[in-house]
Scaffold this motif. Structure first.
Motif, PDB file in Angstrom:
ATOM      1  N   GLU A 110       0.994  -1.346   0.068  1.00  0.00           N
ATOM      2  CA  GLU A 110      -0.009   0.131   0.091  1.00  0.00           C
ATOM      3  C   GLU A 110       0.943   1.146   0.170  1.00  0.00           C
ATOM      4  O   GLU A 110       1.780   1.241   0.551  1.00  0.00           O
ATOM      5  CB  GLU A 110      -0.815   0.054   1.437  1.00  0.00           C
ATOM      6  CG  GLU A 110      -1.565   1.281   1.490  1.00  0.00           C
ATOM      7  CD  GLU A 110      -2.334   1.083   3.145  1.00  0.00           C
ATOM      8  OE1 GLU A 110      -3.383   1.677   3.234  1.00  0.00           O
ATOM      9  OE2 GLU A 110      -1.609   0.358   3.914  1.00  0.00           O
ATOM     10  N   TYR A 111       0.415   2.411  -0.806  1.00  0.00           N
ATOM     11  CA  TYR A 111       1.312   3.656  -0.819  1.00  0.00           C
ATOM     12  C   TYR A 111       0.499   4.616  -0.063  1.00  0.00           C
ATOM     13  O   TYR A 111      -0.748   4.840  -0.498  1.00  0.00           O
ATOM     14  CB  TYR A 111       1.330   3.897  -2.155  1.00  0.00           C
ATOM     15  CG  TYR A 111       2.329   4.958  -2.574  1.00  0.00           C
ATOM     16  CD1 TYR A 111       3.870   4.714  -2.622  1.00  0.00           C
ATOM     17  CD2 TYR A 111       2.053   6.133  -2.398  1.00  0.00           C
ATOM     18  CE1 TYR A 111       4.762   5.834  -2.625  1.00  0.00           C
ATOM     19  CE2 TYR A 111       2.948   7.345  -2.847  1.00  0.00           C
ATOM     20  CZ  TYR A 111       4.184   7.128  -2.884  1.00  0.00           C
ATOM     21  OH  TYR A 111       5.336   8.025  -3.051  1.00  0.00           O
ATOM     22  N   ILE A 112       1.292   5.066   1.219  1.00  0.00           N
ATOM     23  CA  ILE A 112       0.383   6.166   1.864  1.00  0.00           C
ATOM     24  C   ILE A 112       1.277   7.563   1.193  1.00  0.00           C
ATOM     25  O   ILE A 112       2.442   7.924   1.550  1.00  0.00           O
ATOM     26  CB  ILE A 112       0.921   6.087   3.286  1.00  0.00           C
ATOM     27  CG1 ILE A 112       0.559   4.636   3.820  1.00  0.00           C
ATOM     28  CG2 ILE A 112       0.339   7.017   4.126  1.00  0.00           C
ATOM     29  CD1 ILE A 112      -0.802   4.357   3.944  1.00  0.00           C
ATOM     30  N   SER A 113       0.468   8.539   0.615  1.00  0.00           N
ATOM     31  CA  SER A 113       0.941   9.698   0.235  1.00  0.00           C
ATOM     32  C   SER A 113       1.551  10.339   1.019  1.00  0.00           C
ATOM     33  O   SER A 113       2.279  11.389   0.797  1.00  0.00           O
ATOM     34  CB  SER A 113      -0.080  10.220  -0.773  1.00  0.00           C
ATOM     35  OG  SER A 113      -0.297   9.487  -2.028  1.00  0.00           O
ATOM     36  N   GLU A 114       0.404  10.560   2.033  1.00  0.00           N
ATOM     37  CA  GLU A 114       0.800  11.527   3.131  1.00  0.00           C
ATOM     38  C   GLU A 114       0.642  11.027   4.563  1.00  0.00           C
ATOM     39  O   GLU A 114      -0.288  10.954   5.433  1.00  0.00           O
ATOM     40  CB  GLU A 114      -0.289  12.787   2.948  1.00  0.00           C
ATOM     41  CG  GLU A 114      -0.358  13.275   1.675  1.00  0.00           C
ATOM     42  CD  GLU A 114      -1.079  14.928   1.642  1.00  0.00           C
ATOM     43  OE1 GLU A 114      -1.930  14.970   2.711  1.00  0.00           O
ATOM     44  OE2 GLU A 114      -1.064  15.254   0.714  1.00  0.00           O
ATOM     45  N   PRO A 115       1.664  10.301   4.928  1.00  0.00           N
ATOM     46  CA  PRO A 115       1.828   9.655   6.205  1.00  0.00           C
ATOM     47  C   PRO A 115       1.395  10.725   7.236  1.00  0.00           C
ATOM     48  O   PRO A 115       1.935  11.583   7.439  1.00  0.00           O
ATOM     49  CB  PRO A 115       3.087   9.033   6.522  1.00  0.00           C
ATOM     50  CG  PRO A 115       3.958   9.616   5.299  1.00  0.00           C
ATOM     51  CD  PRO A 115       3.103  10.229   4.275  1.00  0.00           C
TER      52      PRO A 115
END
Lengths: 274, 274, 274, 274, 274, 274
Positions: free
Chosen positions: C245-250
């Motif tokens: 999963e890619y979290i753009s704005e952690p």
């Protein structure tokens, strides 16, 4: 928690490669008073801070800026290493300029890091955390910080004198200016704390428990008295508690030491012929 | 050249052995801010001194005194190690007091130095010359010295709190008093030099070559503005040259870095599928 | 127990002395990924091995071979140092070739080891056992070994490019070939263990005790999303347990830290004006 | 350039102080495979990256996350040190629990850092940049990274087993999960690069220049042949180029070394009686 | 080249685990005078040997034996660590014996090496190659070797006194016996070389170039003359060239040093007010 | 306690600056066998001395002299650095002599210490206290001292050969002469102690507890028997207790090691497929 943006804090672009200078510039990246040292020192002082929040915040502000300085220096060094000559020495030495360059390079820049910056100093010695301090006493630590910025600016200025590459000098002029600010900053923070507390660290130790007859005496342990001429040898002490005193011929106040023989299981020197 | 006399500068006699405390006391003998550090730092600053003779003389006076402090601490530690329990742990552990002592001792005090002091810190890490500084710029170095005496007195005071042995406390009360003097001394010497020169090290670098628009700006690199409340964020700068400025949202001024691929003989990451 | 035979595993004879190259070659003898490192790493992994006997035996086979590689490199370096110029620099510098050679030599090769190899790297930094790892978990350690052989072969290849001495290149061609085998070997051993266990080290920790909502998330902590393009940002996770999963704005999930003031005997920063 | 926000990436709150555990937890902060190591390793790999931008971006993403892990661990350790007993040992030892605690503490946590975290490992050894690698070859370096995350997760899991403090375990469960991701991430990145290049590092060295007859041979340098049973001893080599071969009795292929005497100015052992 | 056999040179089997003793025993494995030191010292002296073949052969014989001693100690330490208590400290401390054990263990034995031996000393300090010497002058080096075996046997004897485990003592009795031989061996080799050469190293330096008026003088640099009573203060010198002389009050023979100011680009202390 | 006088023990004045030689000369100031090492070694042996007062006095006499040698070398190095070229390399390289000088200098001499001596060796590696030994057993330690003076004189002689500066050679001729005395001194002290005790250190360990069948055996661990020709292989042992014996084919006397699997909480290699 931290975020990164891609732009550097300031430009880091040399006019031309210079692998010998790359080696020297490592000093202010990974040396005793390089940017890694101040980055780690300020961050740890901030994270460990048990004082007022404004100090913690200020420490983390400047610590975060220093990560950006490490980034600028690493980027600069990698570019200074572009096209470094690594061919065989025998041929190279025939051209004295190339020979001098190869003799003056850090071989690890080619062999180990493949033309990248290293977290080491200008002699290839690795950065070690023993360069940093975070004591839990902010006045003590701000003095460490003022020292670090003084040594650091001095080293960057010396490096500025050793190149005429305009791009390198441009970047260094930025770092020198920031060190001007940071020396000012720590002087300001020190003044603030010295006014709240007494200037002798730690201020909380009751001086009646120290051997007060030697608390303000300069002791002249070498022949000659040139050392009498300084501000430290007479007049009001800096903490305002007493007068400085100059002891021309300091005398020993302690015992002649005598140690008892070690017990047999230690196998020290036997006390007498066996 | 140096001469030795047999008496210690001050008494160094514990009331009773305490091998766990011996381990702790090593910190101010061979640690980062221990007596070996200041001894070596002041001697090298003196030997390398290219400034006025009174500074050289003063540095060698205090450096010579510090050798005597190393001697006192070594002597104290050797006596604290008298009768240290080194028998086998299994039996020892049956007596919880002995067990705790043995768990807390530095094993090298028995195995390596045979109940003698070591030139190491309280974690057994060896003293290294990277703890010292002698930069050739006395203002920078006197700040290093003030820091060393601040950290040093802080550590000795902490150790004073960790024992109730009267003999040990007597010796520490002497070292604490000398550190009071030495903090005063470096403050005095710093004031003298700051009055002769400008306070920013090195004073001889022409500030027109630094990036002056960032020379007096505090940059707020973390969320929130608690750091705005300090002396460093507004008012006259400490060097009297400008006003402090607070930058709430510092912006990047540099390029996005791009490094060219390494040449083939470096065997870096290939630029494209082979 | 070990036996020695006089022949080297492979030839180690340079065509001619080259003291500058001798300095560089030290990197793969006593550097971070030099032969001493792999020798000590494999031997300690073997001696500490609590797994199947075939792994212990294999580790001691390869560790024993590495002692022979150390021997070859030491022998080569000693010969490269034959006839090194050590006369006075002033005269030497008049001949630029000799001057370059002397500038590029490691002075300890003459002063300390008398034209012998040293257990140091190409910057004269001593080999340290912190370069090695033996964790008791063979899958973890075989990954360390694959890394060591990858870095090692890379460095030897770079050194191969830096000389045209046929004798030196002959020896290096042997070491490069063995590193080809050793990379293959560790890949084979890793595959075998990954098939027996799960590929995440340690396989024996029950994943229900980890914070599973972040176990397969790539967090984008820098501006821009170039990092989204990699295999690590989407698709089946490598352990087959989930999707990347890619979290753009952690976002931060933790507290704002607050540390309580230190107790008085610690003499930290006083909480308020004295 | 970097920005800081005040919240931690995840909670770091122990249920109660535990200074002995604080000492142990230092391992994954400042040890060989602690968070400082991966932070510095990924940042330097990113800053030095001469490959595709997506790798640089990914490296700086994860390097920036690791700074936050260093912050969490430092914060946790400072809280574990709250109320650490530092009174005198003699009295303490009368209470076996306090005695054990004091014997097991790191004395520098009290004397040097005043109840703050240190950039050291669990034995008090300082963090050194020699723990990191950035070679300029991403496949080599990603193998280093996979190793670092494997050793790191193993150590955090061991520490998880050594406490039952719920707050500590909660934080560790987060770090363990992130290490699960990071092992997956490096496996994914390695697979991607191995598919673009050949799996032997460096892929760009022409294998015809290596001594190919030993490129796929396992050599049995110890008595007994248990090592024949592994995947590395027979079958297709992992790079698909050849078959593994098992050499039961490897023979020396090199010369018996002979070094010529040193020249007189080296003052080695005289060749014959004087 | 080297071969390994599976049997140890001598038994290494403890009667029972003892993790605190395991920590102590590390001293003679990875300490300054541990088995790794002599192994590396003898092997490098052998590989670098430019003297007669019998010395090279002898050095490699003993160096090869020392690898077997490293193996024995590593094996012993791993077994002493079996069943080490690593559960949580709070509970453990309730049992004072377990508490003492846990306080006295090296935490890296559990966290880092998973109950394996480490190439470190008893304080967790890593082995470093700076412990070794190979100077190219065999008489100098054999004196280094005699010292190493003297310090080594002393340390093993002290460790023998610290345990009553019969298995451990059995192994140590073997190492002590070998150190008896090795001290004898180096004394024999020294005698042989001293008879061939003169006993002052290096014998090949023409003494007419040394400042001969101080070549046989004992200088009394401390108050009191107890030092006059030794063999070194009177009588024939040990090299048979002169008589020892005792200088009660040694005088300085050199200049008062004066260093010229540094040039401006060094930015040292400015010579006068700016 | 110590006093300092301004005159050096002997002259330390070079005829002309030579920054490349300054780098080399650092070896005998701050290297493994430099003057800092013997200074610290003798002082600590003296302070820790539990034997007869004459030994303590003698150790402090010579230790005090060595401080003066450190002072001479530091003074010499500072003068050799006068006028070192530190301008930019590109221009410098056009003059091959200057280029060679700059390539061969230690950059820290300019950047860090501002033309002052450093407490480092000729490769810029810092002095560390691990170079010293004080074991509590004087016979062992005097052997360490004899070695230190042998290595030290050898290195100074090599440096003497590397310069033709008359001032430098004059100072070195003094140091060489003192090392002649100091080798004689330690030989005398060793003879005295060997006559009081037995020559095997420690003399106080009862040899019946050592494995006496291997106490006088030379073991031939490498192919060929050149090592049989030495004094160590036959004849009376040096301690007069036995005859040397030569074992042509030494056999293993120990077990094949087997380690039990680690307990589950250690997360070592799982014993079987999961």
């Amino acid at each position: 928690m931290f975020y990164h943006i891609k732009e550097l804090q300031y430009n880091a672009k040399p006019d031309r490669p210079d692998p010998v200078y790359a080696k020297k510039l490592q000093e202010v990246l990974g040396g005793q008073f390089g940017e890694i040292s101040v980055m780690m020192q300020y961050l740890f002082q901030g994270w460990n801070c048990r004082g007022e929040q404004k100090y913690r915040d200020m420490l983390l502000d400047i610590g975060t800026e220093e990560i950006a300085h490490v980034e600028m220096l690493a980027t600069m060094i990698a570019q200074l290493l572009d096209n470094a000559p690594v061919e065989d020495q025998e041929n190279a030495a025939k051209d004295p300029i190339i020979g001098a360059v190869m003799g003056g390079m850090n071989p690890q820049h080619a062999i180990v890091s493949g033309l990248g910056a290293r977290p080491d100093d200008s002699e290839g010695y690795p950065w070690t955390s023993r360069y940093t301090i975070a004591s839990g006493n902010l006045l003590a630590d701000f003095r460490a910080n003022l020292n670090a910025e003084s040594q650091g600016r001095l080293q960057v200025v010396r490096l500025y004198e050793m190149t005429d590459d305009k791009g390198v000098r441009d970047m260094l002029s930025f770092l020198i200016a920031r060190d001007t600010m940071h020396q000012n900053q720590w002087m300001a923070a020190i003044e603030e704390l010295e006014q709240k507390q007494k200037p002798i660290v730690p201020a909380t130790f009751n001086q009646q428990y120290e051997k007060q007859e030697v608390s303000y005496s300069f002791m002249n342990f070498s022949e000659g008295e040139e050392s009498r001429q300084g501000r430290w040898a007479s007049g009001k002490s800096m903490d305002g508690q007493a007068e400085f005193e100059y002891i021309s011929e300091p005398r020993a106040m302690g015992q002649i030491p005598f140690l008892q023989p070690a017990p047999p299981h230690i196998h020290g020197t036997p006390p007498s012929p066996l």
